[in-house]
Design an enzyme around this catalytic site. Structure first.
Site, PDB file in Angstrom:
ATOM      1  N   TRP A   1       0.668  -1.020  -0.129  1.00  0.00           N
ATOM      2  CA  TRP A   1      -0.028   0.005  -0.038  1.00  0.00           C
ATOM      3  C   TRP A   1       0.968   1.033   0.197  1.00  0.00           C
ATOM      4  O   TRP A   1       2.031   1.265   0.634  1.00  0.00           O
ATOM      5  CB  TRP A   1      -0.971   0.106   1.595  1.00  0.00           C
ATOM      6  CG  TRP A   1      -2.240  -0.411   1.049  1.00  0.00           C
ATOM      7  CD1 TRP A   1      -3.198   0.392   0.779  1.00  0.00           C
ATOM      8  CD2 TRP A   1      -2.800  -2.024   1.055  1.00  0.00           C
ATOM      9  NE1 TRP A   1      -4.465  -0.394   0.861  1.00  0.00           N
ATOM     10  CE2 TRP A   1      -4.078  -1.711   0.647  1.00  0.00           C
ATOM     11  CE3 TRP A   1      -2.265  -2.957   1.088  1.00  0.00           C
ATOM     12  CZ2 TRP A   1      -4.889  -2.944   0.461  1.00  0.00           C
ATOM     13  CZ3 TRP A   1      -3.094  -4.136   0.856  1.00  0.00           C
ATOM     14  CH2 TRP A   1      -4.306  -3.917   0.371  1.00  0.00           C
TER      15      TRP A   1
ATOM     16  N   TYR B   1      -7.424 -11.024  -0.169  1.00  0.00           N
ATOM     17  CA  TYR B   1      -7.702  -9.943  -0.044  1.00  0.00           C
ATOM     18  C   TYR B   1      -8.773  -9.484  -1.278  1.00  0.00           C
ATOM     19  O   TYR B   1      -8.494 -10.166  -2.607  1.00  0.00           O
ATOM     20  CB  TYR B   1      -6.752  -8.822  -0.311  1.00  0.00           C
ATOM     21  CG  TYR B   1      -6.935  -7.275  -0.222  1.00  0.00           C
ATOM     22  CD1 TYR B   1      -7.273  -6.651   0.695  1.00  0.00           C
ATOM     23  CD2 TYR B   1      -7.303  -6.601  -1.638  1.00  0.00           C
ATOM     24  CE1 TYR B   1      -7.926  -5.034   0.602  1.00  0.00           C
ATOM     25  CE2 TYR B   1      -7.682  -5.271  -1.738  1.00  0.00           C
ATOM     26  CZ  TYR B   1      -7.854  -4.798  -0.661  1.00  0.00           C
ATOM     27  OH  TYR B   1      -8.419  -3.458  -0.711  1.00  0.00           O
TER      28      TYR B   1
ATOM     29  N   GLN C   1      -3.163   7.455  -3.487  1.00  0.00           N
ATOM     30  CA  GLN C   1      -3.136   7.525  -1.921  1.00  0.00           C
ATOM     31  C   GLN C   1      -2.310   9.036  -1.320  1.00  0.00           C
ATOM     32  O   GLN C   1      -1.629   9.636  -2.210  1.00  0.00           O
ATOM     33  CB  GLN C   1      -2.611   6.320  -1.140  1.00  0.00           C
ATOM     34  CG  GLN C   1      -3.844   5.608  -0.475  1.00  0.00           C
ATOM     35  CD  GLN C   1      -3.127   4.530   0.320  1.00  0.00           C
ATOM     36  OE1 GLN C   1      -2.227   4.008   0.272  1.00  0.00           O
ATOM     37  NE2 GLN C   1      -4.230   3.915   0.889  1.00  0.00           N
TER      38      GLN C   1
ATOM     39  N   GLY D   1      -7.398   7.319   2.363  1.00  0.00           N
ATOM     40  CA  GLY D   1      -7.143   6.480   3.453  1.00  0.00           C
ATOM     41  C   GLY D   1      -8.223   6.447   4.363  1.00  0.00           C
ATOM     42  O   GLY D   1      -8.307   5.359   5.317  1.00  0.00           O
TER      43      GLY D   1
ATOM     44  N   ASP E   1     -11.322   5.559   4.568  1.00  0.00           N
ATOM     45  CA  ASP E   1     -12.169   5.101   3.775  1.00  0.00           C
ATOM     46  C   ASP E   1     -13.754   5.080   4.187  1.00  0.00           C
ATOM     47  O   ASP E   1     -14.425   5.280   3.188  1.00  0.00           O
ATOM     48  CB  ASP E   1     -12.010   3.412   3.868  1.00  0.00           C
ATOM     49  CG  ASP E   1     -10.667   2.980   3.580  1.00  0.00           C
ATOM     50  OD1 ASP E   1      -9.799   3.682   3.360  1.00  0.00           O
ATOM     51  OD2 ASP E   1     -10.449   1.717   3.468  1.00  0.00           O
TER      52      ASP E   1
ATOM     53  N   TYR F   1     -13.143   1.941  12.465  1.00  0.00           N
ATOM     54  CA  TYR F   1     -12.270   2.461  11.522  1.00  0.00           C
ATOM     55  C   TYR F   1     -12.109   3.652  11.455  1.00  0.00           C
ATOM     56  O   TYR F   1     -11.514   4.272  12.359  1.00  0.00           O
ATOM     57  CB  TYR F   1     -12.835   1.554  10.189  1.00  0.00           C
ATOM     58  CG  TYR F   1     -11.789   1.383   9.101  1.00  0.00           C
ATOM     59  CD1 TYR F   1     -10.768   0.813   9.508  1.00  0.00           C
ATOM     60  CD2 TYR F   1     -12.344   1.409   7.673  1.00  0.00           C
ATOM     61  CE1 TYR F   1      -9.780   0.604   8.091  1.00  0.00           C
ATOM     62  CE2 TYR F   1     -11.249   1.082   6.511  1.00  0.00           C
ATOM     63  CZ  TYR F   1      -9.960   0.854   6.968  1.00  0.00           C
ATOM     64  OH  TYR F   1      -9.341   0.249   5.851  1.00  0.00           O
TER      65      TYR F   1
ATOM     66  N   GLU G   1      -3.767  -1.554  14.445  1.00  0.00           N
ATOM     67  CA  GLU G   1      -4.198  -0.821  13.095  1.00  0.00           C
ATOM     68  C   GLU G   1      -4.709   0.443  13.656  1.00  0.00           C
ATOM     69  O   GLU G   1      -4.149   1.775  13.130  1.00  0.00           O
ATOM     70  CB  GLU G   1      -4.952  -1.568  12.267  1.00  0.00           C
ATOM     71  CG  GLU G   1      -5.411  -0.664  10.881  1.00  0.00           C
ATOM     72  CD  GLU G   1      -6.182  -1.713   9.854  1.00  0.00           C
ATOM     73  OE1 GLU G   1      -7.002  -2.268  10.160  1.00  0.00           O
ATOM     74  OE2 GLU G   1      -6.420  -0.826   8.907  1.00  0.00           O
TER      75      GLU G   1
HETATM   76  C1  DGY Z   1      -9.384  -1.787   2.289  1.00  0.00           C
HETATM   77  O1  DGY Z   1      -9.140  -2.668   1.791  1.00  0.00           O
HETATM   78  O2  DGY Z   1      -9.957  -1.716   3.424  1.00  0.00           O
HETATM   79  C2  DGY Z   1      -8.261  -0.681   2.161  1.00  0.00           C
HETATM   80  O3  DGY Z   1      -8.477   0.333   2.942  1.00  0.00           O
HETATM   81  C3  DGY Z   1      -8.623  -0.154   0.834  1.00  0.00           C
HETATM   82  O4  DGY Z   1      -7.351   0.536   0.499  1.00  0.00           O
END
Ligand code: DGY
Length: 419
Positions: free
Chosen positions: A31, A79, A99, A154, A156, A336, A380
């Site tokens: 990323w 993913y 980004q 970033g 989201d 988040y 995170e």
């Molecule tokens: C995710 O997949 O959650 C990421 O933040 C996308 O970049």
């Protein structure tokens, strides 16, 4: 193991050879801004690996200058959405969006730590210029920098997108299977409603081959954002310093700075007395005070306009800075970007505050982040109410900013001392 040792072990463990993943499983690729933070972490003990991280990132740069938000070096089914969905058009399989461009700033910091590798910084400079030029060509609305997908910022699922997203009917999205919620509990991740719209926007871009001119006309999502605007302005100031260092002409860069300084005013919401997002399609501010609002010092704009909100927001929960104002009705302390604290954003905010004469605030944020990580490890993100770890674990950027900034025992970059 001490926290310093643990942080180094996390960087080692997430190293895939030339690039670092944010964390195993949840984010198994390179990323963009995660990687740049990783470079700063590596700089504490391995400058060679640090430069390499950024050089690998720029290997994925597109012909139009864009540096993608994800590089899919090796396909990994853990993913979604992967390269088949994104259909990026660059030299390495990638996403089709960018980004926050922090790399110019970090290259300058690396150079300050490692003048012996000046040639590597010099070689990166034209690539950084091409990337900035892409933003100024395609994402520039009177000097404010817009995004065409929330993932570009970033941030989201922050509440800033709720308005623009409500106007989107996510047509054409085929049935899909989320992988993120197999790694992290649903309450700490974006909702399905958000994901439908994320994928709708990805499809819109992929269907036109990521043609920016076309997207500018057709996309329903075009929002000026403080993360993008402030990191780009800051990085442009650092490009100027790099250009001067290498005896390059700074005319084009000077023009960008003037444009973005003026553009920052478009993000100022006089009614809410905050910097926030501005929806170009609806002609509306979001009215949300977020942690990105406090990047104004880092960008060198607005004087102390954000100070009243900073004092208020940091007084509301034991751990700060929450990603969404706890007084906002959409605040969710575990979900988040709708509330949790992000250590890497704290570092940028503290850095900006320290530079602009607010060493007291920089110190408070540094100590608070130090306690949060010392008590809870390298998550995170963190719950502002008690610092509880949330999202992915063994996280690269949390380990990196610990080493470069928050740890009491490491941090050799010159500016770490100023916070
Ligand atoms: C995710 O997949 O959650 C990421 O933040 C996308 O970049």
């Amino acid at each position: 193991m001490t926290r310093d040792e643990e942080a180094r072990a996390i960087l080692r463990g997430n190293d895939r050879g030339g690039y670092t993943v944010p964390t195993d499983g949840l984010y198994p690729y390179q990323w963009n801004w995660d990687s740049v933070f990783a470079a700063l972490g590596f700089a504490e003990h391995d400058m060679e690996r640090s430069w390499q991280e950024i050089e690998t990132l720029f290997k994925g740069q597109w012909a139009n200058g864009m540096v993608p938000h994800i590089l899919f070096h090796k396909v990994d089914p853990s993913y979604f959405p992967g390269p088949d969905v994104w259909q990026g058009t660059g030299p390495i399989a990638s996403s089709g969006i960018s980004q926050p461009p922090i790399a110019g700033t970090f290259v300058r910091w690396l150079l300050e730590m490692d003048a012996g590798h000046a040639a590597r910084a010099e070689a990166l400079l034209p690539k950084l210029m091409d990337w900035h030029r892409w933003f100024m060509t395609w994402r520039n609305e009177s000097g404010a920098i817009v995004v065409t997908h929330p993932w570009e910022t970033g941030r989201d699922n922050c509440p800033d997108w709720d308005g623009p997203f409500a106007a989107i009917e996510p047509e054409g999205v085929e049935q899909y299977y989320r992988r993120d919620t197999t790694h992290v509990v649903e309450e700490e991740r974006p909702r399905r409603w958000d994901y439908d719209r994320y994928l709708h926007l990805v499809k819109l871009g992929a269907d036109c081959g990521w043609d920016e001119a076309h997207l500018r006309e057709v996309t329903p999502f075009r929002v000026a954002d403080p993360t993008m605007s402030f990191t780009l302005l800051r990085s442009t100031r650092d490009l100027k310093a790099l250009a001067e260092r290498f005896d390059k002409d700074t005319g084009e860069i000077d023009g960008w700075i003037v444009a973005m300084e003026a553009g920052a005013e478009r993000l100022w919401n006089e009614e809410a007395r905050t910097y926030d997002t501005y929806d170009e399609r609806a002609g509306r501010h979001s009215g949300v005070v977020s942690n990105a609002s406090f990047l104004s010092w880092y960008a060198g704009v607005g004087g102390d306009r954000m100070l009243p909100h900073l004092e208020r927001v940091c007084g509301m929960e034991p751990f700060f800075i929450p990603s969404t104002d706890p007084a906002h009705p959409a605040y969710e302390p575990k979900r988040y970007w709708r509330g949790p604290v992000w250590a890497m954003l704290n570092m940028l905010i503290a850095k900006g505050l320290a530079e602009q004469g607010h060493g007291d605030w920089a110190g408070k944020i540094t100590e608070n982040t130090r306690d949060m990580i010392a008590q809870n490890g390298f998550a995170e993100y963190f719950d502002p109410r008690d610092g509880a770890p949330a999202g992915g674990r063994n996280f690269t950027w949390t380990a990196a900013v610990w080493l470069a900034w928050a740890s009491p025992t490491t941090g050799r970059s010159t500016w770490a001392a100023s916070c």
